[in-house]
Design a protein around this motif. Structure first.
Motif, PDB file in Angstrom:
ATOM      1  N   LEU A 149      30.466 -34.658  64.533  1.00  0.00           N
ATOM      2  CA  LEU A 149      29.958 -35.464  65.692  1.00  0.00           C
ATOM      3  C   LEU A 149      30.806 -36.479  65.951  1.00  0.00           C
ATOM      4  O   LEU A 149      31.003 -37.002  67.187  1.00  0.00           O
ATOM      5  N   LEU A 150      31.488 -37.209  64.886  1.00  0.00           N
ATOM      6  CA  LEU A 150      32.452 -38.346  65.276  1.00  0.00           C
ATOM      7  C   LEU A 150      33.588 -37.856  66.013  1.00  0.00           C
ATOM      8  O   LEU A 150      34.174 -38.444  66.810  1.00  0.00           O
ATOM      9  N   LYS A 151      33.862 -36.615  65.688  1.00  0.00           N
ATOM     10  CA  LYS A 151      35.120 -36.065  66.410  1.00  0.00           C
ATOM     11  C   LYS A 151      34.812 -35.661  67.955  1.00  0.00           C
ATOM     12  O   LYS A 151      35.425 -36.193  69.026  1.00  0.00           O
ATOM     13  N   GLU A 152      33.888 -34.785  68.174  1.00  0.00           N
ATOM     14  CA  GLU A 152      33.390 -34.102  69.239  1.00  0.00           C
ATOM     15  C   GLU A 152      32.631 -35.440  70.382  1.00  0.00           C
ATOM     16  O   GLU A 152      32.949 -35.380  71.457  1.00  0.00           O
ATOM     17  N   ASP A 153      32.036 -36.334  69.683  1.00  0.00           N
ATOM     18  CA  ASP A 153      31.355 -37.185  70.624  1.00  0.00           C
ATOM     19  C   ASP A 153      31.970 -38.681  70.764  1.00  0.00           C
ATOM     20  O   ASP A 153      31.847 -39.272  71.727  1.00  0.00           O
ATOM     21  N   TRP A 154      33.021 -38.796  69.787  1.00  0.00           N
ATOM     22  CA  TRP A 154      33.672 -40.019  69.857  1.00  0.00           C
ATOM     23  C   TRP A 154      35.077 -40.169  69.472  1.00  0.00           C
ATOM     24  O   TRP A 154      35.518 -41.189  69.939  1.00  0.00           O
ATOM     25  N   GLY A 155      35.486 -39.000  69.621  1.00  0.00           N
ATOM     26  CA  GLY A 155      36.909 -39.045  69.456  1.00  0.00           C
ATOM     27  C   GLY A 155      37.542 -39.362  68.108  1.00  0.00           C
ATOM     28  O   GLY A 155      38.554 -39.861  68.176  1.00  0.00           O
ATOM     29  N   LEU A 156      36.562 -39.661  67.110  1.00  0.00           N
ATOM     30  CA  LEU A 156      37.230 -40.188  65.804  1.00  0.00           C
ATOM     31  C   LEU A 156      37.349 -39.188  64.694  1.00  0.00           C
ATOM     32  O   LEU A 156      36.499 -38.319  64.428  1.00  0.00           O
ATOM     33  N   ASP A 157      38.694 -39.348  63.881  1.00  0.00           N
ATOM     34  CA  ASP A 157      38.828 -38.505  62.834  1.00  0.00           C
ATOM     35  C   ASP A 157      38.525 -39.113  61.552  1.00  0.00           C
ATOM     36  O   ASP A 157      39.367 -40.037  61.303  1.00  0.00           O
ATOM     37  N   VAL A 158      37.388 -38.908  60.958  1.00  0.00           N
ATOM     38  CA  VAL A 158      37.289 -39.853  59.913  1.00  0.00           C
ATOM     39  C   VAL A 158      37.098 -39.182  58.553  1.00  0.00           C
ATOM     40  O   VAL A 158      36.359 -38.022  58.580  1.00  0.00           O
TER      41      VAL A 158
END
Ligand SMILES: C[S@@+](CC[C@H](N)C(=O)[O-])C[C@H]1O[C@@H](n2cnc3c(N)ncnc32)[C@H](O)[C@@H]1O
Length: 473
Positions: A58-67
């Motif tokens: 979700l962080l990747k797809e919705d917010w462009g974040l790689d965590v």
């Protein structure tokens, strides 16, 4: 997920994400996806690795974040984290200070290995964030997560030691230029007083409690979720510390994990003579958390729609909802035309309104009525016709010059709550009116929601306003 309806109106996870789409897009998540007998894609929420994969995708797809979320450490659930950030947006937007246009600066106390709040706040809103962390391993991971996402200019992670929770040293050497002041602090404190406490809560939730047991696997190491004295002692200390930084930080906030902690903290704030307090409930799935805010320097108007004070004894009343039936829904080609129609009706009723939140598919107004202009409309129209005026002329478009700039300072009249305080006019009703468009199987559905806030006319007046809207849309 019945409580999803009570999520913050702008929370995108009110509509649950499609696991099927996520599984198609993301290999890591796909490993945990299962297809049930009806063809639905599911994951096992009791599996911590599956939860981790869900948060990551979700962080990747919705917010462009790689965590990176290291195993053994807390996996942040996104609907809850987003609810907190949206509430902060409302609080910051309602600040009556003259610095519109200046960047927003915030501090996340105990940012964790994920550094999730600063990363989300920076990515979503461009806010400048400091994340503090006491635990060495969490600090290292948080620092790496910021670097991995190239957000070093907006997010600074600071290692802290010692007893104080909000320390003045964290404000030093942060951003260039130096922020004139910080808008808020936020915190997801360790909830529990001991590891036995964690066990006890789990057991009581699964045996005799009326609250259902948590659906999700519990994640998080002891040092993240346990602190001496539990969350109440932690927040008390944070309140004590806040006095030292009252000139540098406008709003102090915290999340609270146990409902029983809320009255204790409110009582403590009262005992410290802190009068500016606001609160909110964060609802997501079966989990409810509470947000508390206090200030030593600014008036917390409590006027954003999601800051209705927590009434610990009484259950909050659900909002009044009107889902437009198909023929009425189809009268409006666009969401904007629906909003315009409702504004015309508010003008007709001489309501004073101010936009407090705005999104592509939702808009929220704080609306106040100084008198009952909605009852006996037919008779009033007849009287006006007899006297040669129409309702529109009589209403005279009261110049509700509402603007809808969530970050900028409103150029509207003073908020009704403030006017009432000055003692000149006590509004009959102050309500939060939200217009939303939701996807439905046969197109989209428009919804009007009314939340009672305050006023001498009582809750009944919000039913009457809704009835008027229903009759006239
Ligand atoms: C419940 S976790 C929250 C992590 C993250 N903010 C989140 O919401 O997922 C609490 C964090 O606070 C940290 N912590 C505990 N006491 C602290 C203190 N005095 N100052 C800064 N961090 C602290 C813990 O190490 C832990 O990482």
């Amino acid at each position: 997920m019945a409580l999803n309806r009570k999520m913050h109106p702008r929370n995108k996870y009110k509509t649950p994400p499609s696991f099927k789409e996520l599984a198609l897009k993301n290999e890591e998540f796909r490993q945990f996806a299962k297809i049930d007998i009806s063809g639905k894609v599911l994951i096992d929420f009791k599996n911590a690795d599956a939860l981790r994969a869900l948060t990551r995708v979700l962080l990747k797809e919705d917010w462009g974040l790689d965590v990176v979320l290291p195993s053994e450490y807390l996996v942040p659930t996104l609907p809850l984290r987003l609810n907190y950030i949206l509430w902060l947006e409302d609080l910051v937007a309602a600040l009556e200070v003259d610095d519109s246009g200046s960047p927003v600066y915030g501090i996340d106390i105990g940012t964790g290995a994920s550094c999730v709040y600063p990363l989300l706040a920076a990515k979503k809103n461009g806010w400048h964030m400091i994340g503090t962390e006491k635990n060495e391993v969490c600090f290292d991971h948080a620092t790496q997560n910021v670097l991995r996402n190239n957000l070093e200019s907006l997010v600074k992670v600071k290692k802290v030691d010692g007893e104080a929770i909000i320390q003045d040293s964290i404000l030093e050497n942060t951003f260039d230029p130096k922020p004139p002041c910080f808008h808020f602090t936020m915190c997801n404190p360790p909830f529990y007083a001991s590891e036995e406490d964690v066990e006890k809560t789990n057991k009581s939730r699964s045996m005799s409690s009326p609250r259902p047991p948590p659906n999700n696997a519990r994640t998080g190491s002891a040092n993240e979720i346990v602190v001496e004295g539990g969350e109440v002692a932690f927040v008390f200390k944070m309140i004590d510390d806040s006095f030292k930084l009252k000139d540098n930080i406008r709003i102090f906030t915290t999340m609270v994990g146990h409902k029983s902690s809320v009255p204790k903290i409110l009582q403590y704030l009262k005992s410290k003579n802190i009068k500016e307090v606001a609160s909110s409930e964060f609802c997501q799935g079966k989990v409810t958390r509470w947000g508390l805010a206090w200030s030593h320097s600014v008036h917390l108007t409590c006027e954003s729609l999601s800051t209705e004070p927590v009434n610990v004894k009484q259950k909050p009343k659900p909002p009044l909802l009107y889902k437009l039936p198909k023929p009425k829904n189809d009268l409006f080609n666009t969401f904007d035309s629906f909003v315009s129609k409702v504004k015309v009706l508010m003008d007709k009723l001489n309501l004073q309104y101010k936009c407090v939140i705005k999104d592509v598919k939702s808009v929220g107004f704080q609306v106040s009525a100084l008198s009952n202009t909605w009852s006996n409309q037919r008779r009033k129209r007849r009287d006006q016709l007899r006297q040669g005026t129409t309702t529109d002329e009589a209403a005279g478009n009261q110049g509700c010059s509402e603007t809808c700039n969530i970050k900028g300072k409103e150029e509207t009249d003073e908020p009704p709550s403030k006017r009432a305080k000055k003692g000149d006019v006590v509004p009959l009703a102050v309500v939060g009116l939200i217009l939303r468009e939701e996807d439905a199987e046969d197109g989209s559905t428009k919804i009007l929601e009314i939340n009672w806030l305050q006023g001498s006319g009582g809750r009944e007046s919000s039913h009457q306003i809704l009835q008027y809207m229903k009759n006239n849309i």
